[in-house]
Every structure is written in structure tokens, then in C-alpha cells.
Design an enzyme around this catalytic site. Structure first.
Site, PDB file in Angstrom:
ATOM      1  N   GLU A 140       8.941   4.966   4.959  1.00 38.50           N
ATOM      2  CA  GLU A 140       8.753   6.393   5.273  1.00 38.50           C
ATOM      3  C   GLU A 140       7.852   6.494   6.507  1.00 38.50           C
ATOM      4  O   GLU A 140       6.837   7.200   6.524  1.00 38.50           O
ATOM      5  CB  GLU A 140       8.141   7.182   4.097  1.00 38.50           C
TER       6      GLU A 140
ATOM      7  N   GLU B 240      17.642   0.982  -1.357  1.00 38.57           N
ATOM      8  CA  GLU B 240      17.154   1.692  -2.543  1.00 38.57           C
ATOM      9  C   GLU B 240      18.078   2.846  -2.941  1.00 38.57           C
ATOM     10  O   GLU B 240      18.205   3.160  -4.121  1.00 38.57           O
ATOM     11  CB  GLU B 240      15.730   2.199  -2.303  1.00 38.57           C
TER      12      GLU B 240
ATOM     13  N   HIS C 252       0.847  -1.193   0.000  1.00 40.38           N
ATOM     14  CA  HIS C 252       0.000   0.000   0.000  1.00 40.38           C
ATOM     15  C   HIS C 252       0.878   1.236   0.000  1.00 40.38           C
ATOM     16  O   HIS C 252       1.324   1.684   1.059  1.00 40.38           O
ATOM     17  CB  HIS C 252      -0.881   0.039   1.266  1.00 40.38           C
TER      18      HIS C 252
HETATM   19  C1  NOJ Z   1       9.870   3.997  -1.126  1.00 40.48           C
HETATM   20  C2  NOJ Z   1      10.124   2.685  -0.465  1.00 40.48           C
HETATM   21  O1  NOJ Z   1      11.193   2.769   0.432  1.00 40.48           O
HETATM   22  C3  NOJ Z   1      10.368   1.656  -1.546  1.00 40.48           C
HETATM   23  O2  NOJ Z   1      10.719   0.423  -0.968  1.00 40.48           O
HETATM   24  C4  NOJ Z   1       9.172   1.558  -2.429  1.00 40.48           C
HETATM   25  O3  NOJ Z   1       9.473   0.679  -3.495  1.00 40.48           O
HETATM   26  C5  NOJ Z   1       8.761   2.897  -3.002  1.00 40.48           C
HETATM   27  N1  NOJ Z   1       8.705   3.891  -1.978  1.00 40.48           N
HETATM   28  C6  NOJ Z   1       7.415   2.840  -3.689  1.00 40.48           C
HETATM   29  O4  NOJ Z   1       6.416   2.598  -2.765  1.00 40.48           O
HETATM   30 CA    CA Z   2      12.112   4.927   1.494  1.00 41.07          CA
END
Ligand code: NOJ
Ligand code: CA
Length: 678
Positions: free
Chosen positions: A460, A484, A380
Site C-alpha cells: 500500500e 492476495e 511492520h
Molecule cells: C496487505 C498486504 O498487501 C499483505 O501482503 C499483508 O499481508 C497485509 N496487508 C497485512 O499487513
Molecule cells: Ca495490498
């Protein structure tokens, strides 16, 4: 099974007469830490903290500013005090340690203003040998109105200068910042945990426990080494608004002689939280997972619909087969639902939490996953539009539950201060990710999910304040820079970062770091600042009960030796020992599997190559283990040369010491498999 009380020893309640003088003190059970509370001539309340008689926190003020009544800061008198001793050992349903001892002495002191207002406030201190928590208890207002806090006037006067490791607060990327390593006198406005090393080597970390219906605390420098609390703002003016009697979160100070002892004290945050409120949580099951994910961060796939759409039925079925073949229990799919087209950062309003894209056949995929014994993990992304999310959340959870999904990764991508929440006035208000509105929101998510036996892993997120003890389905979260950043680059996470993260963010609780990028490549074929052995080490070092094997399927197929460790490494531990560590330099940690007699060791270093000596004295005597060692090869260094990894297998026993060289940006991982015979 839930948090189980194994032994409840003394629960002794002593009511003592109010002090004649205006000083009160309490020492920890082993007399290591002492707290002194005093009132000065103006009736201002101060506290100070010593460790073995040496000051850690000098005289620091306590109090409040309000938006609609005079401050509470001076003219106090002590009107009551109580002490209490507590010693119990409890069991975690999952975690870094099975059993946790909760041993403290508590002091509660009641204050009353001598002025006409005669308002009251109680301070509660729980003092442990390795730290303490204190909180304010404010009674209901006499006029029945809400208590509206403009600022909490809590100070932390650090007793000496030294080094501080801190990430800036109130910046656009929320909690995701590299650490500043500065003199304590160079701290700006910092998030917590904020970790410091004082001049005498004392390690001190400031954080908070049980952040419930309150605004998150940051810490800013006033002058010299005097720091003060700065609460996260709210759109409503008051940073916190509460009706009736309430307590603040615990202001938590972890105090240890060195870096390993600081991490060893990490369960303080759990002890300061309330026990499990969910009853039977046997449905909370830690797991590793793969996902349709890294491709999006590499930009070879997209969340959005179109030719690059990652979450297609074909891709999902293929990954389910891969997970089943390699016994990886979970599989995450991002980009499965309508709403990602266009600027998804900005269009939280467009997300549906019940409607898959047409090329994602949810019923078919869910049925196939079930047949193959793989648990789907739902996603989500809210773009921090919680007004929109809360309206659909229940239906979204029901939709996942109907497809057998028992774990959800949530996400709140927006710049800091960009949370959109529905106010009492029916309008959208912009809030901060760590404000009171979000403290409430996250608990709403977690408790609604618990009703449907769903686990939550928030990205987040609001900071971790140990609420996993009370809500064990809140299994993990992000809350710092994860892998990431190594896909995106500029800058990628430097090796030193992990050695700081361990002694700061990781004191708060599990992190969904998403390790295991065995290709060592980010977007556009750029190098990740790691060796291959270090990618394996991260599974042991950075704890999370849901741990991702984050790389692409083909990269694991091309790296079978490394993937073998990732398949084996547990995500739920019986106990944890830090074997060595220095903030910003290196850390070596050993953890024992909860389900077997096996042990695992992980080590990571900064940019500097180091020789680690690992005495296996944590192993039980008289038993042989097979050590599967994954270490940096002679030419290894973070980046293009990172793949030089040596895998060796040796028979070892307690008393042996392993000598392991960590390359620059490198590390090692060891699986110690217990042998059935000697
Ligand atoms: C940031 C998240 O840390 C990442 O894992 C996710 O793929 C993207 N937002 C999209 O929701
Ligand atoms: Ca993130």
C-alpha cells in the site's frame, strides 16, 4: 558496490542567447523525438511533442495555481535558454539490467512574467529517443514564504484517440484496481502510469520520476483527448508546500512504436532519478523468500493471537527448516508483533514494533534462522497510522537489526485518504497515500532503514517513481493488485490483468506480486484464474528483486516439479528482452541471470489461448543450453484444469525456435541452463 559510472562522455554546456522569436525546439540524440515550446499571444507557455515528425502530444499548457498568490499561466516571456548533451552508461547494483545508457539532450528555458509580479520559472526538458521528462524549477519566493501549490496546470493533449489502459485514482483501495481498457476519450481520473496506444500504433505512457517532497500526479480527462495533471490533495489546503527553490518531479512520457519497445524503454525512469546516494550498498541483497503469510489470507491462520495465530515459534522454526532445505534465502513473518487483535485495519494505534506476541520467541527464532543460513524478513503493518509508526520506527528498526533482520516489509492498509499523520500543529491530519506527506514519510523510512543497512519493501505504498536508483535499499513495493486478491476473490485477478500490468505499473519498477500459488486455490477452495505453468512464468514476467514463494509449504511439497523452477529462478538480472507482447493480450520476456550464463523466459496470455513462437536468438552463438520447459498441457486452462503442466528437457542452441501453446489464462516458463561444454 553501488551505482558505478562506467563512461561519462559529453557533458557539454552551451549557453545560447535568448530566442528572438518565442519558439524553442529540441530533438532527441537520434532525432526521433522532438519537443517544441512556444508562447502564444497571451504569453501562455505551450509544449508539443512529435515522434518522427508525427504528433504525439499536441499544444498543451504549462503553469500553476497557488493558494496564496495569483496563478502562473500567462504573460510570460522567454529570458534565457540553455542546451546540454549527456551520454553515459552506468551500472545498477541490482535490477532487470546491469548496465543502463543515459543518453539525452536537455533544454532549459527561463520564463519571466511581463506583469508587475515578474515571477520567474524554468522548464527543463530531457529528451531521449524513447521518451522524455520535463519538470518545472521554481525559485524561492521573494518574500521568503513557502510556495503553496493548489494545482499544477500541466496538460497532455494526446494527438489522437486510441486505447487507454488505466486504473482509477482517488478510490478507496488506493492503487489496487483492475485496469480499465477504454478509448482515450473515455479516460476518467487515472493513476499513473497511464498507458495509451494512439491511432497510428504509437505507444505512450504518462508517469512521473523522482517524486520527492511533492504530491503524486494523477491524470484526468478534460475533453476529447485532452488530459490534465491532478495532484493528490493534502489536509493542509495546498497540495504542495515548499520553501526555497525547488523542482517538481519529472513528468515522464515514454514513447515507443510498439508494446515491446515501450517496456524496453522502462529505464527512462531510472535515468531521470539521481544516482545512488547511499554509498556502499553491497548489503542490499536480492532474494527469494517464503513466509507465514498465505495462510492468513486463506483465513486458515490469523495475524491476531489465539488458536489460529500463524506467527508461532513452532511454525517459524518449521518454515526455517523448509527454507534452508530448499535454499530459499529469506523468510517473512507477519503477525509476530502485538497489535493485531480486534480490528487491525482501524487500530494502527495499537501496534508495537518492538514487542512480539508471547508465543513468538524472537531471540530463539532469530538464532535458529542464523544457524540455518536463512534471513528473516521483518514486518511492520502500520494501518497507515504514520504518526504512531514514526514515533516507534527507529526503535523498531533497531529491534530487527539486533536480531539480524536486514529486510522489512512495511504496510499501509487503510482506505484511501485514511493516512493519519502528525501535523505541524501537533494534531492528527488525514492524508492520502500519494500526497506530499507520504512522499516525505517514505523517504524518511528508507533513509532511516539505510542507516541500519535494512532493505524496504512497502505495501500500500506511494507509487514507484524510480527512487530505487537513489536509494537502492528501497527494493520493492506493491502498488497494484497482487496475489492476495486471488485468495480473497470477488473478483480475482483475471488473466488479462497481468498482460496489462506489465505495460503499465511495471514500467514504474519492481512489484512484490507474491507469485507461485501452485495449489491454484484461494480462500474456501476457490480456483485461481491461472494455470500452474503461468504461476512459474510470473517470476520472470513480473520483476522484483525480492520475490516470494507465496504458497504454503505443504503445497510446494506436493508440487516438486513446479517448486524446482521456483527454487532455481533468479531475482537479479543482467539484461532483459521483451520477445513479444501486446497490451491485454500476451507478453513473452527473456532475462539473463546476473550470476551465471543462464537465461530464463516467461510468457503469459490473457483469457485467450495463444501459440507463442520463441526464437532463441538472444542466446550466445556456439553454446548449448539445456532447456527446462514448463508449459500448459493439452487440457490445461485457468482454474480447476490449471494443473495440467508438461515439463520437458531439451538441448537447444541459438537459432532454435520453441513453439509453445499457452492455454486460456496460461503461460510457460523456461530455464535455459548453459552447458559447460558444447
Ligand atoms: C496487505 C498486504 O498487501 C499483505 O501482503 C499483508 O499481508 C497485509 N496487508 C497485512 O499487513
Ligand atoms: Ca495490498
Amino acid at each position: 558496490m553501488l551505482t558505478r559510472l562506467i563512461a561519462a562522455l559529453a557533458l557539454l554546456f552551451l549557453v545560447t542567447a535568448p530566442a528572438l522569436g518565442q519558439d524553442v525546439a529540441i530533438a532527441s540524440p537520434g532525432k526521433v523525438i522532438e519537443v517544441k515550446l512556444s508562447l502564444n499571444g497571451e504569453g501562455r507557455i505551450h509544449y508539443r511533442i512529435d515522434r518522427h515528425g508525427a504528433p504525439v502530444i499536441g499544444e498543451s499548457q504549462l503553469g500553476f495555481l497557488f493558494t496564496d498568490q495569483p496563478q502562473m499561466l500567462r504573460n510570460f516571456a522567454i529570458v534565457g535558454q540553455r542546451t546540454r548533451d549527456h551520454d553515459e552508461t552506468w551500472e545498477q547494483p541490482w535490477g532487470e539490467d546491469r548496465r543502463i545508457r543515459d543518453h539525452y539532450r536537455e533544454l532549459s528555458v527561463d520564463f519571466e512574467e511581463k506583469s508587475a509580479l515578474k515571477r520567474r520559472m524554468t522548464l527543463e526538458f530531457r529528451v531521449y529517443d524513447d521518451g522524455l521528462g520535463f519538470r518545472y524549477r521554481l525559485p524561492a519566493r521573494a518574500d521568503g514564504k513557502a510556495t503553496n501549490i493548489a494545482e499544477e496546470l500541466t496538460q497532455f493533449r494526446i494527438a489522437s484517440d486510441g486505447r487507454a489502459y488505466w486504473a482509477p485514482a482517488f478510490e478507496s483501495n488506493r492503487e489496487e484496481y483492475l485496469y480499465n481498457a477504454t478509448p482515450i476519450g473515455g479516460v476518467g481520473t487515472a493513476q499513473t502510469p497511464l498507458t495509451m496506444v494512439l491511432a497510428d500504433g504509437t505507444h505512450l505512457s504518462i508517469h512521473e520520476a523522482a517524486l520527492v517532497d511533492y504530491s503524486g500526479m494523477n491524470v484526468a480527462r478534460v475533453e476529447g483527448t485532452l488530459l490534465k495533471a491532478v495532484l493528490t490533495p493534502s489536509s493542509s489546503g495546498a497540495k504542495v508546500s515548499r520553501t526555497g527553490e525547488f523542482t517538481t518531479p519529472w513528468r515522464m512520457l515514454t514513447i515507443a512504436p510498439d508494446a515491446p519497445a515501450l517496456y524496453a524503454a522502462r529505464n527512462l525512469i531510472l535515468n531521470l532519478n539521481e544516482p545512488n546516494a547511499l554509498g556502499d550498498v553491497s548489503w542490499v541483497t536480492p532474494r527469494k523468500y517464503v513466509g507465514i503469510w498465505w495462510g492468513m489470507h486463506l483465513e486458515t491462520q490469523s495475524w491476531a493471537s489465539g488458536s489460529k495465530h500463524g506467527a508461532t515459534t513452532a511454525n517459524a522454526l518449521k518454515l526455517i527448516d523448509f527454507a534452508a532445505k530448499h535454499h530459499i534465502a529469506g523468510m517473512l513473518v507477519e503477525g509476530w508483533n502485538v497489535g493485531w487483535d480486534g480490528d487491525w485495519f482501524a487500530n494502527g494505534q495499537g501496534f508495537s514494533f518492538t514487542k512480539p506476541y508471547p508465543d513468538f520467541d524472537m531471540p530463539r527464532i532469530a538464532a535458529y534462522a542464523k544457524r540455518q543460513g536463512v534471513s528473516l524478513i521483518g514486518h511492520h503493518e502500520t494501518s497507515a497510522n504514520i504518526a504512531h509508526y514514526e514515533a516507534q520506527m527507529g526503535a523498531g528498526f533497531d529491534y530487527f537489526r539486533a536480531h539480524g533482520i536486514d529486510a522489512i516489509k512495511t504496510g499501509y492498509v487503510s482506505d484511501a485518504g485514511g493516512v493519519q499523520a502528525l501535523g505541524a500543529d501537533g494534531r492528527i491530519h488525514f492524508e492520502w497515500h500519494e500526497g506530499q506527506v507520504m512522499a516525505r514519510h517514505h523517504l524518511k523510512v528508507v533513509t532511516e532503514a539505510a542507516k541500519r543497512r535494512i532493505m524496504i519493501n512497502a505495501h500500500e505504498p506511494i507509487k514507484d517513481s524510480g527512487l530505487r536508483r537513489t536509494y537502492p535499499n528501497w527494493v520493492s513495493r506493491e502498488g497494484q493488485r497482487g496475489m492476495e486478491y486471488n485468495a480473497w476473490g470477488v473478483p480475482k485477478n483475471p488473466p488479462v490483468y497481468d498482460t496489462q500490468l506489465f505495460f503499465t505499473r511495471m514500467l514504474a519498477g519492481p512489484m512484490d506480486y507474491t507469485p507461485g500459488i501452485v495449489s491454484l486455490k484461494g480462500r474456501g477452495d476457490t480456483d485461481i484464474l491461472s494455470t500452474l505453468a503461468r504461476q512459474l512464468a510470473l517470476y520472470v514476467v513480473i520483476y522484483s528483486p525480492v520475490a516470494m514463494a507465496a504458497d504454503l509449504q505443504e503445497n510446494y511439497e506436493a508440487s516438486p516439479v513446479a517448486f524446482d523452477f521456483i527454487k532455481q529462478v533468479p531475482v537479479d538480472w543482467d539484461q532483459t528482452r521483451v520477445l513479444s507482447g501486446a497490451i491485454g493480450e500476451q507478453v513473452v520476456v527473456a532475462r539473463k541471470d546476473r550470476k551465471s550464463a543462464d537465461w530464463y523466459v516467461g510468457g503469459v496470455t490473457s483469457e485467450v489461448a495463444r501459440d507463442a513462437s520463441v526464437p532463441l536468438d538472444f542466446l550466445p552463438a556456439g553454446k548449448r543450453f539445456t532447456a527446462h520447459i514448463y508449459r500448459d498441457g493439452p487440457t490445461a486452462e485457468a482454474g480447476a484444469k490449471g494443473k495440467d503442466m508438461i515439463h520437458e528437457v531439451r538441448s537447444v542452441t541459438r537459432g532454435d525456435t520453441l513453439a509453445l501453446r499457452m492455454a486460456p489464462g496460461g503461460g510457460f516458463a523456461i530455464r535455459l541452463a548453459a552447458r559447460s561444454r558444447r
